[in-house]
Motif scaffolding. Structure first.
Motif, short mmCIF file in Angstrom:
data_model
loop_
_atom_site.label_atom_id
_atom_site.label_comp_id
_atom_site.label_asym_id
_atom_site.label_seq_id
_atom_site.Cartn_x
_atom_site.Cartn_y
_atom_site.Cartn_z
N ARG A 155 0.86 -1.20 0.00
CA ARG A 155 0.00 0.00 0.00
C ARG A 155 0.90 1.25 0.00
NH1 ARG A 155 -5.03 -1.98 -0.43
NH2 ARG A 155 -5.11 -4.09 0.40
N ASP A 156 0.89 2.05 1.07
CA ASP A 156 1.67 3.28 1.00
C ASP A 156 3.00 3.23 1.75
OD1 ASP A 156 0.20 4.65 -0.78
OD2 ASP A 156 -1.13 5.56 0.72
N LYS A 157 3.42 2.03 2.07
CA LYS A 157 4.72 1.87 2.73
C LYS A 157 5.72 1.24 1.76
CE LYS A 157 3.27 1.66 7.50
NZ LYS A 157 3.09 0.82 8.68
N ILE A 158 6.82 1.92 1.61
CA ILE A 158 7.87 1.41 0.71
C ILE A 158 9.06 0.96 1.55
CG2 ILE A 158 9.54 2.08 -1.05
CD1 ILE A 158 7.42 3.94 -2.23
N ARG A 159 9.40 -0.31 1.43
CA ARG A 159 10.61 -0.84 2.09
C ARG A 159 11.70 -0.98 1.05
NH1 ARG A 159 9.46 -4.59 6.73
NH2 ARG A 159 11.52 -5.42 6.26
N ILE A 160 12.78 -0.30 1.26
CA ILE A 160 13.92 -0.43 0.36
C ILE A 160 14.98 -1.26 1.07
CG2 ILE A 160 15.72 0.81 -0.91
CD1 ILE A 160 12.92 1.25 -2.08
N THR A 161 15.19 -2.47 0.59
CA THR A 161 16.20 -3.34 1.19
C THR A 161 17.44 -3.28 0.32
OG1 THR A 161 14.43 -4.77 1.96
CG2 THR A 161 16.66 -5.66 2.04
N ILE A 162 18.55 -2.87 0.93
CA ILE A 162 19.79 -2.72 0.17
C ILE A 162 20.84 -3.70 0.70
CG2 ILE A 162 21.64 -1.12 -0.51
CD1 ILE A 162 19.69 1.19 0.13
N ALA A 163 21.44 -4.45 -0.19
CA ALA A 163 22.62 -5.24 0.18
C ALA A 163 23.80 -4.57 -0.50
CB ALA A 163 22.47 -6.68 -0.30
N ALA A 164 24.72 -4.03 0.30
CA ALA A 164 25.83 -3.26 -0.27
C ALA A 164 27.14 -3.72 0.33
CB ALA A 164 25.63 -1.77 -0.02
N ALA A 165 28.04 -4.15 -0.52
CA ALA A 165 29.36 -4.60 -0.07
C ALA A 165 30.21 -3.40 0.36
CB ALA A 165 30.06 -5.36 -1.20
N PHE A 166 30.82 -3.49 1.53
CA PHE A 166 31.79 -2.47 1.94
C PHE A 166 33.20 -2.97 1.59
CE2 PHE A 166 29.60 0.75 4.68
CZ PHE A 166 28.30 0.32 4.42
N VAL A 167 34.14 -2.02 1.47
CA VAL A 167 35.51 -2.37 1.12
C VAL A 167 36.36 -2.36 2.38
CG1 VAL A 167 37.50 -1.76 -0.29
CG2 VAL A 167 35.19 -1.37 -1.16
N ASP A 168 36.92 -3.51 2.70
CA ASP A 168 37.51 -3.69 4.03
C ASP A 168 38.63 -2.72 4.39
OD1 ASP A 168 39.43 -4.82 2.40
OD2 ASP A 168 39.30 -6.83 3.27
N ARG A 169 39.46 -2.37 3.40
CA ARG A 169 40.60 -1.53 3.80
C ARG A 169 40.22 -0.11 4.20
NH1 ARG A 169 43.52 0.98 -0.69
NH2 ARG A 169 42.26 0.84 -2.58
N TYR A 170 38.98 0.27 3.92
CA TYR A 170 38.53 1.59 4.34
C TYR A 170 37.70 1.53 5.61
CZ TYR A 170 39.93 2.99 -0.36
OH TYR A 170 40.65 3.23 -1.51
N VAL A 171 37.64 0.38 6.24
CA VAL A 171 36.81 0.23 7.44
C VAL A 171 37.69 -0.31 8.56
CG1 VAL A 171 34.75 -0.82 8.40
CG2 VAL A 171 34.83 -0.31 5.95
N LYS A 172 37.76 0.44 9.66
CA LYS A 172 38.70 0.09 10.74
C LYS A 172 38.24 -1.09 11.56
CE LYS A 172 39.16 4.00 12.53
NZ LYS A 172 39.36 5.35 13.03
N ASP A 173 36.98 -1.02 11.97
CA ASP A 173 36.47 -2.07 12.85
C ASP A 173 34.94 -2.07 12.80
OD1 ASP A 173 35.74 0.22 14.24
OD2 ASP A 173 37.47 0.08 15.59
N VAL A 174 34.32 -2.85 13.66
CA VAL A 174 32.87 -2.96 13.61
C VAL A 174 32.19 -1.62 13.87
CG1 VAL A 174 30.85 -3.94 14.74
CG2 VAL A 174 32.77 -5.41 14.18
N ASP A 175 32.71 -0.88 14.82
CA ASP A 175 32.10 0.41 15.11
C ASP A 175 32.16 1.33 13.90
OD1 ASP A 175 31.38 -0.30 17.62
OD2 ASP A 175 33.16 0.54 18.60
#
Lengths: 400, 400, 400, 400
Positions: D207-227
């Motif tokens: 109806r009038d609710k739109i759910r946008i589900t995104i699966a997006a790969a992150f690139v590890d060397r630009y991410v320090k840790d889980v936080d």
């Protein structure tokens, strides 16, 4: 007249030197499988070309790579897990007068046929993948082939290369060769189906002691358990001993599957009869020389004969010719005890005009009087080189 | 104490026999490329394993297959049409303590690196496809390796095998080796960039006449036309002559690219400097022996050393050790003119306990007085076998 | 209770709209071959896993690539020149409790079996090379599978995905489906062995005229010459007409192999009964949807069901479930003339809890009174989703 | 004059129906990579053919298979373990007037170029192996191509096939498309290099609710840790929300990487920015339709356009033409709110003579008065079909 040099073998017989080493990789060894498949493909191509245009066309299918599979052998019968892969590579004309020839199909068919006949416990429909990777090769060569084959000209050497041969086999050479042949004979296999085809025989002579070390794959479904294996191993060992002992006056010891560790049930059993099923890879030209042996104490060529075209490939023709010539000289001239033959080609010259044909004799008495006889045989063999291809097609040479 | 037999070389020197044949396949020959890529991969794996767990783990990457591409060489610069494909095959542990190791990535990276450095006109990003086909191999072997490498035990021979070596090189051996090395040296290439790396040198001596036949690929973009080619060919030929003539008192003739047919503009030019670009396939173990030569008048092993694991693979260790031992004996004991060494392993025994170490000397005078010196060198070399792997990692041997 | 929305199909029936297009790729079409081999492999793996550990383990073998061969068809019987190559790709656990499973062998065996039964003129031993390229995939997924299968938990949706289905088939859908089924039935083939399995049927309706265009490979060895071909073509065409005419009141025309050019002897004959032999490549998921048809005038999912794991793969389960649900609703509730079902999953939620189950009905009368009945069927079907895997193993769905 | 049928869209707008599903697989998705490489190869081949002989020759490189690699992603930067393999398959003329064309080299080069530009964290020299598997295809087709291209004749339809298109996008379609485009834009990436290219967007409207589900790969060397990952994930999520919210009046929810389990450090990081590095395989034609979306509530063709020849391949030309035609009608005729176009070819007839061109309009008022305008646009588009190839070469269509 060919440039034939006749000289003397002026060193003690190898069989009288203190140490000698001889090896033979049997029918089911991964390297031998590669040699066989390359050569069978060359024969099949030669026949196809003759049917299609009356002549053997250019091909050299003398590179092959067998990548071992994964197997799970078990007493009573295990299974293959991942198939053996065999790449059959080289050059082969695949079009004649605009007609595409089925060279890839032929490669698969020929390989399956040889494997079925020679490694019967290998199920070719699922234990092996044949990858035919053949490229058509140069068009210039096609013309050359037409000249040789259709017009009867003497083929020209395709390379500066050489062939070597010696005769006769001494005792340890004979033993190594005959033990493998005996264990891999159809008759013996009928009685002893538990023995696989991957049989490697290594002979080391230390003065008058000959150690024959045999690595022979057993076929798991014909072996109940470790005890059964050990019993059957003794049968094989005894038989090998009896074959070997008949061929020498020296002391012979047989060592069969020495890496076995029966207490841990680690023994040499296989699903298919060849170590190619798990772990062992193979290539053309890495195994036996054209006389069927590896003999580091004798002159050897590194040339791989298997798979090469039988019309003008010097590496194939000269090695078999040198071996043939040596055998004829020894058998036809009583006074000759031993002979080594070296044939060196000149690239671009007719194959009947080697740079040199170097023949070294060990004779009972003087060489002088024999030279003419030797030269006659050598010249006949050289004159006959353009017909060698027929013998390859009829599988007249050991070759591997 | 090892079983060391010391005897006499009781035949005339090969260099004094009427005929001798020696061959060397240079850096860019398809077989040599395969050898190099296998060996470089073994070195890279050894280093990776040492980083990951402090020890070289099991691997044997001694099978490779190069399938030639298709090229369209042209004066001034042609192009590749279809890439060269190289299968790098064998066994390599790919998991240590649950961690998956990047053995395939390493194979590609190592191959690219060697090719870039050694065949500079080959664009690795598009002229060649590397197929790493490595399987993990047996787990039993992993344990063995841990014992040898981590606990310092002497490795056990993995096979009944042998190695052979001789020293010194005679004149034609030296010529064949040095001519290729000179033509493929970085310095020479800097001045003569039109010369490719696929240089095969075949030497045939007929009494005192040495014919050096060289097949050398030229690089098309550095060659303007046939005349330019012929001029450059003469430069190369003259240089090869000058190198060769300095190494012998005998008469030397150089024959370069004898199959050329300049009138039909058919000459040996390539896009990349190697015949692998079009038509010629290659394999590991089909080219030079560990001393860098193919010498049918000398004892040779068929073992392919390249790519084998440097810790316990007899075929690799004993061949290089025999060559090393021979070279040391000749250089350290003045009276020794020539020496042949044969080493035979016993499967399952420590590599420092060969079945036999057979040393044959040609001496100026009596052998007797030298035996102790020879034995001492031999024993030192044998004792040192467990450390041979370091020399492989440092590329201390010719090997191909 | 699932989120079930029930609404009205508020547009004219597709069969009453002026144009409609329907297509079916038959058994021997390269895309259908890929679908079949993927799905058969999934079934075989599922059975293997159940034998080995009582549960279906993780796998998705839903990618395949068929590379067409080269053939030389001829009246009376031609030959294959170069084999078809089929890559079977995806993820499949290959080790359970330390035991290596024969997934590659299974892939080859299963493919050969299906091909033998379904494309009988294809000689699997030489006309086709199967390349199993399976990787083990993620270990996390293994644990999930154990939970679902061994402990009876409801599987979680592996993705946000959807399935669609409709029922019943209208006339042109029925015709396209049944014509292919009839021509590819064992009974028909027994009488008409000259008809191959690669039969593509395209139906286009223009108001009340239905054109059925059929591309059907003939098998060369059963066809003597062009005249024979034309006669046999008429037989097939007439039979297709009789099948089609029985299924509609509209005017039907059959067009068979319209690209034939009999005057130039260019007609659609093959050696094997499939165009895969020469020129046509295939992939999984490029052919029929799970109801056996391609219907651009109906809602379609692009999901490839074939080869996916039958336990938790939404793309497989929801598409077949939506089709099943639609068929049940139409057959069990008399008043419903037509129904479309859309099922949308929520990643990470039990497969029995779709985001939405959207059901659109075309009814004779009011929807109101039927809602409960529809909802009941839908809920039953949804509750039953965790058992769908059994139907896949029993090949209860059309699927391709 | 073409057979153009103009009718009414007589059902409620999809955007007013209770449920709607739309999906887009972004640039780095394995299926999209396959589409892109196939299409880029077709463009490169077309240009090569035009250079060589002034015309686009026959080719269809519309089959590709990507086999995922093995990777070991880690915060701060992990590594690839085993490379991605991509098979590029199909037909492509490789010889013109006796000259062999470098189609395999071109395939490798083109693939590397696209991958470098579009998946910058993938090191093409070692993370990916391109296997070009192209066969020359039929000679008959070459003649056809020469006629069309060199003599200006109108190409004939190669198949009975069809194309469909609709316009305009409704809100959820626009959102799904634009969110991916925004996240994968060069500008956004410059600021947010930690976001990979493998971005799959699934939109579900209830109806009038739109759910946008995104699966997006992150690139590890630009991410320090889980936080750090969680922070960056919020940035992406917020940005996606802002893009989406601007495109609709409905309620939008963004769900990004819902399978993450941050407590166990299990989040969606990759070495390369694409899931192809580990586990996910791809094929041509399994992803977006030619309008860039997957829309099960709209008519769709299963035809894979990517890689097909742009001159006469109906599946490629008619799908893009139908989409183009729909967009023109909507933009040029104010009264038209929505349009669906179906084009059906006749095999063997000029591509400008479709069996039917079925146009369905949703208009503000009466259709009658608009028919002429619509027909005019349609006829212009149809007349222009023989020039469509130019637009493909200029990448004027979305296509995937």
């Amino acid at each position: 007249m060919a440039n034939i040099a006749i000289g003397k073998l002026d060193f003690p017989k190898v069989s009288e030197q203190p140490v000698e080493i001889v090896e033979r990789k049997g029918t089911g060894h991964p390297d031998t499988i590669c040699d066989a498949l390359g050569e069978e493909l060359s024969i099949a191509l030669s026949k196809l070309y003759r049917e299609e245009c009356g002549a053997i066309m250019h091909h050299n299918v003398d590179k092959a790579l067998l990548i071992g599979g994964i197997a799970d052998p078990k007493f009573g019968g295990g299974s293959m897990i991942s198939p053996i892969e065999i790449y059959l590579t080289g050059r082969a004309i695949n079009e004649i007068n605009g007609k595409r020839l089925p060279v890839e199909e032929l490669a698969i068919e020929t390989a399956h046929k040889w494997l079925k006949e020679n490694i019967p416990n290998l199920d070719v429909s699922k234990h092996v993948i044949i990858h035919p990777k053949l490229k058509p090769g140069s068009k210039d060569l096609v013309e050359l082939f037409e000249r040789f084959q259709l017009k009867g000209e003497v083929p020209l050497a395709n390379d500066t290369s050489f062939g070597v041969g010696h005769a006769p086999f001494d005792d340890i050479e004979t033993i190594v060769y005959e033990v493998e042949r005996a264990l891999n004979s159809k008759e013996f296999k009928k009685e002893h189906p538990y023995l696989g085809e991957d049989i490697k025989v290594m002979g080391v002579r230390n003065r008058d002691k000959i150690r024959i070390t045999i690595a022979a794959a057993f076929v798991d479904r014909y072996v109940k358990d470790v005890d059964d294996y050990l019993n059957k191993k003794e049968v094989i060992s005894n038989y090998a001993y009896s074959v070997a002992q008949n061929l020498t006056d020296r002391h012979v010891d047989i060592f069969l599957n020495t890496a076995d560790d029966p207490e841990n049930e680690s023994v040499y059993i296989t699903v298919t009869g060849t170590s190619a099923e798990a772990g062992d890879d193979g290539q053309i030209g890495r195994g036996n020389r054209v006389n069927g042996l590896i003999t580091p104490y004798r002159p050897m060529s590194l040339e791989a004969a298997a798979g090469k075209n039988p019309v003008s490939h010097i590496g194939k023709i000269y090695n078999t010719a040198a071996t043939d010539m040596a055998e004829r000289i020894v058998s036809e001239i009583e006074e000759v005890e031993e002979v080594y033959v070296y044939l060196v080609s000149q690239i671009g010259k007719p194959i009947t005009e080697p740079q040199v044909c170097d023949i070294k004799l060990r004779v009972n008495g003087e060489i002088k009087g024999l030279e003419e006889k030797v030269r006659k045989i050598a010249q006949e063999e050289i004159d006959n080189l353009p017909n060698t291809w027929q013998k390859f097609l009829e599988r007249k040479f050991r070759l591997y």
